[in-house]
Design an enzyme around this catalytic site. Structure first.
Site, mmCIF file in Angstrom:
data_model
loop_
_atom_site.group_PDB
_atom_site.id
_atom_site.type_symbol
_atom_site.label_atom_id
_atom_site.label_comp_id
_atom_site.label_asym_id
_atom_site.label_seq_id
_atom_site.Cartn_x
_atom_site.Cartn_y
_atom_site.Cartn_z
ATOM 1 N N GLU A 1 -52.750 -6.100 -63.703
ATOM 2 C CA GLU A 1 -53.088 -7.080 -64.421
ATOM 3 C C GLU A 1 -52.153 -8.150 -64.843
ATOM 4 O OE1 GLU A 1 -54.663 -5.757 -68.138
ATOM 5 O OE2 GLU A 1 -55.835 -7.308 -68.550
ATOM 6 N N LYS B 1 -61.819 -11.771 -66.333
ATOM 7 C CA LYS B 1 -62.144 -10.701 -67.164
ATOM 8 C C LYS B 1 -63.347 -10.881 -68.136
ATOM 9 C CE LYS B 1 -59.440 -7.075 -69.533
ATOM 10 N NZ LYS B 1 -57.865 -6.843 -70.092
ATOM 11 N N CYS C 1 -58.941 -4.056 -66.055
ATOM 12 C CA CYS C 1 -58.792 -3.352 -67.096
ATOM 13 C C CYS C 1 -59.824 -2.835 -68.118
ATOM 14 C CB CYS C 1 -57.331 -3.754 -67.904
ATOM 15 S SG CYS C 1 -56.495 -2.529 -68.696
ATOM 16 N N SER D 1 -52.326 -0.780 -68.600
ATOM 17 C CA SER D 1 -52.886 0.190 -69.666
ATOM 18 C C SER D 1 -51.669 0.919 -70.034
ATOM 19 C CB SER D 1 -54.053 0.900 -68.901
ATOM 20 O OG SER D 1 -54.440 2.207 -69.443
ATOM 21 N N GLY E 1 -27.340 15.804 -86.331
ATOM 22 C CA GLY E 1 -28.715 16.187 -86.869
ATOM 23 C C GLY E 1 -29.653 16.261 -85.403
ATOM 24 N N LYS F 1 -40.736 -1.702 -95.711
ATOM 25 C CA LYS F 1 -39.657 -1.318 -94.804
ATOM 26 C C LYS F 1 -39.788 -1.461 -93.381
ATOM 27 C CE LYS F 1 -37.160 2.039 -97.719
ATOM 28 N NZ LYS F 1 -36.789 3.573 -97.866
#
Lengths: 538, 538
Positions: free
Chosen positions: A43, A110, A146, A172, A287, A505
């Protein structure tokens, strides 16, 4: 006999010239090496997907439409289907053009324009109700794009009467488990219509999205008879005899954990190199999060392109430094150690007057995280290497991260990976080769910004937090629903109130790779200023 | 005689309970004090506008629909029209309900759903093709919602045959000059249909948007016979005799510069207080940008809620400090001075090993800006005051700002204000009372991050840069178009290449107030990873 090539290629959003060249080379390869009669691209091949607001630029649209004509002129002797933003008068369509003998033979527009999740197609495109049939060697081929193929009505409407074969051009994006959903739906469509189907997907990373490829061909019984690789470019041909596909190589599908890891690696690789960075760097804390991001970065970019910095403070335990160095050595990357104390002390002194008489609180923790951010950004600026942030989805959800501190960086590889999945991915990576010390996986997670701090001082245990977050964020469940699922009111209210109030944030967080059904970013658009409270008041 | 109240009120997005209470109080006031027969509220009254992805939450939608029923029960003796997200089966509509005698008399579903610019309504809502007529005292009233009334087809389609009056519920965000466009279109519609029209707009700031109010009533000749104030809450009644509006008070419209200033003040005020901050703080450099932001903040919040910090370095000229202090004193706000040298020196020392043998570059400039960011965020964290960033649109466009440095902060008041307009707004503000020293306006702008640095070392003069940016960013003009408009290739290419490659910075910038036809944020959605080059290659 009809030979159809599936061109699962990695395109550059906005890079029309580069994409044009790649399309021509791929079509030549399909014609000359694979002897294909037809080659099908993903696409919006010309522009890459999603081009977003570049689609509002007249110069960009003009260039894209000219590129289609140029490609038609440049290569003949093969039928080509490519996707492009088709301008007709004032209307723009998400279209597929069939190129043959130097001309645009026909085009399909489409029908179904997705405008949910990460998709904004109704912002740009008009939809069409027309179908499109064309013929090669007596085989009648219908085109879809799609979202069209995800509609149940596709077959019932009998839109494809007279077609021997349906092809579909796709971009996709990956999320965990989606490939099964995708194949199930397409196979069902093929079976119901008793018609073979050729599904061509894009591959590659684009900002928050990874396209996972795994293009495939389905026979009229709904059986997959060919599948291209996941997460790799591949141009393959499938033979159709009497309009029926011959069975060919079916690349196996990865299991969920390995597909998630592959998606993260491809996402990092394409973000770093498509944006022209020389490599990446990150802070290594000892960590689990930074350990995983380091492994992903090295797998994506190669050890020579990755650099790590240890930035201990007085709260950093020795084992953190030891483990961080073990990680760097196991992966063979360059690493530095810079203690943050001098900068922390400088700020503490500079602020002593204005902070006189106040209590120590998260401010002082944030200063430490921000000193690390300044150091890492300085190294990034000086070397032209992208700074990767190491925060996970659980942290992003509840705001357990410092803005401009550990959130500083250009890309956040595991931003959509919940903490429990971080552990699973670390263990998965260690099955390929041991790169993350066992102790990093087993010790309790800590930000090490205060004495003897562990995450569970501030947050519910991740085994409780993560399922609550998934229900609240990905599934839009209410607190009452989550209570009914057996969680504690205290934990639910704590988690939800943190999610609600940390939108500010997230709005300033770097982009990261979507691997769940709903990632932060284009996928989830919340107001910052909001009176909504998801908590239960009792 | 029909008395219609226009309820131009400030709502809280997501705050259903608070909005419900305010709607009831306003309706009671309209009934009891204004003796109104009908009170009309803005679009999506119940949820505020735009609720964004809160609309995907079943609990939120359920609550909103219940609130409409509760309001109907709570107040009688007046007709009420309120906007709400109406759930019908699986479909969600942007609707207006008519409440009378404790019941929902009828409802209208928005026909035309905007899905451009800042609007994403097709992400959430289905559209309807049905109109809605209802009667009060023999007056037949048709309802429309916002985008509906902008459609030329409204009248031609004869959808409003039989109506004596059209009312329209709106949440139409401010940008410069839009109010004239809005009134022109609505007056034209009224005139063509030979029908009076009541236009009720929202008022208030919501993240990037400011709703400017200025609700109005038009007679069938297309003349404005009533206008509410801009940028203020107002609930007023207009009398209709034989379905014709009586002439009433028309609040005058502000000129463009004062409306822009008012929008910025309202945007800051609502962001700070609706988000529960105790006030705001900002870095004061002695430059024009921070001087303007300070004035806006004080006008929005009051001097007692604003605090400024001077953070000089060795590159800061004396006059910068002097002027910054004059500004703070003129506005009567608390201010501090913290020299950044100790932190800059600490970082320089900490990085001396890894930077050995490298040349000084923008890295060292960024370290200074980031030390200021750390200081300001520490003060913001400690005091619960919102940090305002002071960058303007020209800087945001070309990336002339340091991520996590001067870009650090929760809200960016002048993010959509080009530099030349910054000067005009400063001069405008000084006409109200002298708060910005003349020297701040006349001296050449400088970031003061290197010896004798001025902006024009790195950028084209703002008198050249700003028009190029407007053409490229707001008008989607190509470099060729801009060349044809008489600008120099060198300047065009410099500006465009900077815009193209700084999308990553903008993605992490705090939100700011939209005042132009295209702001950065929800209004402009560009890929970061992009092969698009707007420059001309010669």
């Amino acid at each position: 006999m009809l030979k159809i090539a599936l061109a699962q290629i990695n395109l550059l959003v906005g890079g029309i010239n580069a994409n044009q060249q790649k399309i021509i080379q791929t079509a030549e390869h399909a014609r000359d090496e694979l002897k294909a009669d037809l080659v099908i691209f993903p696409e919006l091949t010309i522009t890459g997907y999603p081009p977003e607001d570049l689609l509002l630029r007249p110069d960009f649209i003009k260039h894209a439409n000219q590129a289609v004509i140029d490609i038609a002129h440049a290569i003949q002797g093969i039928n080509i289907i490519i996707g492009f933003p088709e301008l007709d008068g004032d209307n723009l369509y998400n279209s597929a053009a069939v190129l043959r003998n130097g001309k645009i033979l026909t085009q399909y527009r489409k029908n179904v324009l997705p405008n949910f999740g990460v998709f904004d197609e109704q912002r740009y495109f008009k939809s069409s109700k027309k179908t499109c049939l064309f013929t090669i060697n007596d085989t009648s081929i219908a085109i879809t794009i799609c979202e069209d193929i995800w509609q149940k009505g596709l077959i019932e409407k009998n839109q494809y009467v007279g077609a021997d074969l349906i092809v579909t051009l796709n971009a996709s994006p990956f999320d965990a488990g989606k490939i099964h959903q995708r194949e199930d739906i397409v196979c069902q469509q093929a079976k119901e219509a008793n018609i073979p189907l050729v599904y061509v997907n894009a591959i590659g990373g684009q900002d928050e999205l990874v396209f996972d490829g795994a293009s495939f061909v389905v026979d009229p019984k709904g059986k997959v008879v060919f599948r291209a690789k996941e997460f790799e470019e591949q141009v393959s041909v499938v033979n159709f005899v009497n309009s029926l596909p011959e069975t060919s190589t079916c690349s196996p599908l990865y299991n969920e954990i390995s597909s998630e890891y592959k998606a993260l690696v491809l996402g990092v690789k394409d973000y770093v190199f498509k944006n022209g960075f020389k490599g990446a760097l990150l802070g290594l804390s000892g960590g689990i999060d930074s350990a995983l991001v380091l492994a992903i970065a090295v797998d994506a970019l190669g050890a020579g392109h990755v650099e790590a910095v240890l930035m201990p403070s007085k709260y950093t335990q020795n084992m953190s430094n030891e483990d961080a160095i073990l990680e760097a050595e196991a992966l063979g990357i360059k690493h530095h150690t810079i203690a943050i104390e001098p900068a922390v002390n400088a700020f503490t002194g500079m602020l002593s007057d204005v902070f006189a008489g106040t209590q120590r609180d998260t401010t002082e923790e944030n200063i430490q995280a921000r000193c690390r951010g300044v150091l890492l950004m300085a190294m990034s600026n000086k070397q032209g290497k992208l700074l990767l942030t190491t925060g996970n989805k659980s942290e992003m959800s509840v705001g357990y991260a410092t803005l401009y501190g550990d959130m500083a960086g250009g890309f956040a590889p595991i931003k959509d990976v919940p903490k429990l999945l971080v552990y699973q991915l670390a263990e998965y990576r260690n099955t390929l080769s041991p790169v993350i010390p066992e102790r990093v996986i087993t010790r309790p997670p800590s930000a090490e910004l205060a004495p003897d701090q562990v995450d569970e001082d501030s947050l519910p245990a991740y085994s409780v937090l993560d399922p609550i977050l998934e229900m609240y964020i990905e599934q839009d469940k209410s607190a009452e629903d989550i209570l009914a699922a057996g969680y504690q009111l205290k934990d639910i209210n704590r988690a939800i109130s943190l999610v609600d109030r940390n939108e500010y944030k997230r709005r300033q967080a770097p982009p990261g790779i979507k691997i769940t059904s709903r990632a932060f970013g284009r996928d989830r658009r919340y107001p910052i200023t909001s009176g909504y409270k998801g908590t239960i008041n009792k």
